[in-house]
Design a protein around this motif. Structure first.
Motif, short mmCIF file in Angstrom:
data_model
loop_
_atom_site.label_atom_id
_atom_site.label_comp_id
_atom_site.label_asym_id
_atom_site.label_seq_id
_atom_site.Cartn_x
_atom_site.Cartn_y
_atom_site.Cartn_z
N ALA A 24 0.87 -1.24 0.10
CA ALA A 24 0.28 0.05 0.22
C ALA A 24 0.79 1.29 0.03
N ARG A 25 2.12 1.09 0.25
CA ARG A 25 2.95 2.29 0.30
C ARG A 25 3.03 2.80 -0.94
N ARG A 26 2.99 4.08 -1.03
CA ARG A 26 3.36 4.97 -2.12
C ARG A 26 4.21 6.17 -1.83
N THR A 27 4.86 6.48 -3.00
CA THR A 27 5.72 7.72 -3.05
C THR A 27 5.15 8.84 -3.74
N LEU A 28 4.93 9.97 -3.47
CA LEU A 28 4.23 11.07 -3.90
C LEU A 28 5.65 12.14 -4.64
N ILE A 29 5.76 12.24 -5.73
CA ILE A 29 6.90 12.71 -6.23
C ILE A 29 6.35 14.31 -6.66
N CYS A 30 6.77 15.30 -6.27
CA CYS A 30 6.02 16.64 -6.83
C CYS A 30 7.24 17.64 -7.07
N GLU A 31 6.75 18.96 -7.35
CA GLU A 31 7.94 20.24 -7.49
C GLU A 31 8.46 20.24 -6.17
N PRO A 32 9.75 20.43 -5.86
CA PRO A 32 10.49 20.64 -4.65
C PRO A 32 10.05 21.90 -3.79
N HIS A 33 9.66 22.64 -4.46
CA HIS A 33 9.06 23.77 -3.63
C HIS A 33 7.45 23.49 -2.89
#
Length: 83
Positions: A24-33
């Motif tokens: 179930a674990r996920r990694t959310l990758i977004c803009e650094p700021h």
């Protein structure tokens, strides 16, 4: 018979729960700021144990990606790229 005896938890139960949580674990990758803001939102929802927030310059403005690390590990192992 006590409740403990009727509903004994087995090692197999614990292993199954662990696998489900790991899957179930996920990694959310977004803009650094946006990392701090999104991490705070994840924590406010009580999901910090399941969702990791990280920033990357590959995210264009307004974009975010959700990665399933367990699935990625399986694909890498399947193609011989495991650690």
């Amino acid at each position: 018979m006590s409740v403990r005896e009727e509903h004994a938890i087995t090692a197999g139960d614990i292993a199954a729960w662990y696998r489900r949580l790991h899957e179930a674990r996920r990694t959310l990758i977004c803009e650094p700021h946006l990392v701090d803001e999104l991490r705070a939102a994840v924590e406010a929802k009580g999901l910090a144990g399941l969702i990791t927030v990280t920033g990357s310059p590959v995210c264009l403005p307004g974009q975010a990606f959700v990665l399933n690390p367990a699935a990625l590990d399986e694909v890498l192992q399947l193609h011989g790229h495991a650690d």
